[in-house]
Design a protein around this motif. Structure first.
Motif, mmCIF file in Angstrom:
data_model
loop_
_atom_site.group_PDB
_atom_site.id
_atom_site.type_symbol
_atom_site.label_atom_id
_atom_site.label_comp_id
_atom_site.label_asym_id
_atom_site.label_seq_id
_atom_site.Cartn_x
_atom_site.Cartn_y
_atom_site.Cartn_z
ATOM 1 N N LYS A 67 0.832 -1.209 0.000
ATOM 2 C CA LYS A 67 0.000 0.000 0.000
ATOM 3 C C LYS A 67 0.866 1.260 0.000
ATOM 4 C CE LYS A 67 -4.041 -1.922 2.296
ATOM 5 N NZ LYS A 67 -4.862 -1.884 3.507
ATOM 6 N N LEU A 68 1.954 1.235 0.753
ATOM 7 C CA LEU A 68 2.863 2.377 0.811
ATOM 8 C C LEU A 68 3.501 2.646 -0.547
ATOM 9 C CD1 LEU A 68 3.942 4.440 2.814
ATOM 10 C CD2 LEU A 68 5.806 2.880 3.329
ATOM 11 N N LEU A 69 3.851 1.573 -1.256
ATOM 12 C CA LEU A 69 4.427 1.711 -2.589
ATOM 13 C C LEU A 69 3.415 2.335 -3.547
ATOM 14 C CD1 LEU A 69 6.726 1.156 -4.596
ATOM 15 C CD2 LEU A 69 5.698 -1.102 -4.986
ATOM 16 N N LYS A 70 2.161 1.894 -3.474
ATOM 17 C CA LYS A 70 1.116 2.444 -4.348
ATOM 18 C C LYS A 70 0.887 3.930 -4.050
ATOM 19 C CE LYS A 70 -1.251 -1.897 -5.152
ATOM 20 N NZ LYS A 70 -2.441 -2.708 -4.904
ATOM 21 N N ILE A 71 0.860 4.298 -2.779
ATOM 22 C CA ILE A 71 0.675 5.706 -2.398
ATOM 23 C C ILE A 71 1.835 6.555 -2.924
ATOM 24 C CG2 ILE A 71 0.616 7.299 -0.435
ATOM 25 C CD1 ILE A 71 -0.908 5.078 1.119
ATOM 26 N N ALA A 72 3.052 6.052 -2.789
ATOM 27 C CA ALA A 72 4.227 6.778 -3.263
ATOM 28 C C ALA A 72 4.189 6.950 -4.781
ATOM 29 C CB ALA A 72 5.500 6.058 -2.836
ATOM 30 N N LEU A 73 3.798 5.902 -5.511
ATOM 31 C CA LEU A 73 3.714 5.987 -6.969
ATOM 32 C C LEU A 73 2.663 7.005 -7.419
ATOM 33 C CD1 LEU A 73 4.119 2.279 -8.103
ATOM 34 C CD2 LEU A 73 5.595 4.203 -8.681
ATOM 35 N N VAL A 74 1.493 6.962 -6.805
ATOM 36 C CA VAL A 74 0.422 7.887 -7.165
ATOM 37 C C VAL A 74 0.841 9.327 -6.873
ATOM 38 C CG1 VAL A 74 -1.928 8.623 -6.579
ATOM 39 C CG2 VAL A 74 -1.430 6.199 -6.940
ATOM 40 N N THR A 75 1.438 9.551 -5.715
ATOM 41 C CA THR A 75 1.898 10.895 -5.356
ATOM 42 C C THR A 75 2.964 11.393 -6.331
ATOM 43 O OG1 THR A 75 1.452 10.371 -3.032
ATOM 44 C CG2 THR A 75 2.811 12.294 -3.468
ATOM 45 N N SER A 76 3.886 10.517 -6.696
ATOM 46 C CA SER A 76 4.934 10.900 -7.653
ATOM 47 C C SER A 76 4.345 11.241 -9.007
ATOM 48 C CB SER A 76 5.945 9.759 -7.809
ATOM 49 O OG SER A 76 6.610 9.518 -6.604
ATOM 50 N N LEU A 77 3.402 10.442 -9.483
ATOM 51 C CA LEU A 77 2.774 10.712 -10.779
ATOM 52 C C LEU A 77 2.022 12.038 -10.763
ATOM 53 C CD1 LEU A 77 1.474 7.186 -11.824
ATOM 54 C CD2 LEU A 77 3.262 8.542 -12.916
ATOM 55 N N ILE A 78 1.299 12.319 -9.688
ATOM 56 C CA ILE A 78 0.585 13.599 -9.585
ATOM 57 C C ILE A 78 1.584 14.758 -9.620
ATOM 58 C CG2 ILE A 78 -0.796 15.049 -8.039
ATOM 59 C CD1 ILE A 78 -2.243 12.446 -7.165
#
Length: 132
Positions: free
Chosen positions: A7-18
């Motif tokens: 879940k932490l990896l997914k949150i980090a990826l989404v934040t980076s993409l935004i």
């Protein structure tokens, strides 16, 4: 709710993409601040600015790789430094640095200080252009 590595990896990826999308969207709208030469001060060091003025003097470095141009806007003057890579870029467009002398130009450069004097370092080869 338990935060797992997945879940932490997914949150980090989404934040980076935004963040990347925001940078791509807003970068074209960032404009360089146009200033008068007399207003350039130590507080602007490392800031990119745009100035207009007449090239009153063109000198080449002793190594023959860089140029020093004096830009005068009628109230003040500043030294513009053009390094070898920008010289090559300008000359690739069949322009001679000496041909800018006595012409009104617009310059985008980075403010620096050398021997207690404020100077501009040309940002890119296309950051020096003759204006009317």
């Amino acid at each position: 709710m338990e935060i797992t590595d997945d879940k932490l990896l997914k949150i980090a990826l989404v934040t980076s993409l935004i963040g990347l999308i925001g940078l791509i969207a807003f970068t074209p709208t960032i404009e360089v601040k146009e200033v008068d030469i007399k207003d350039i001060n130590r507080g602007m060091i490392d800031e990119e600015v745009s100035i207009k003025g007449v090239i009153t003097d063109v000198a080449q470095s002793s190594s023959k790789t860089s140029y020093f141009l004096t830009v005068n806007d009628g109230e003040a003057q500043i030294q513009l430094i053009i390094f070898e890579s920008q010289v090559a870029e300008i000359e690739s467009k069949n322009l001679d640095i000496d041909s800018f002398k006595n012409h009104k130009v617009q310059v985008v450069g980075t403010v620096t200080q050398y021997n207690s004097e404020m100077e501009l370092i040309l940002s890119r080869g296309d950051s020096l252009r003759i204006v009317s």
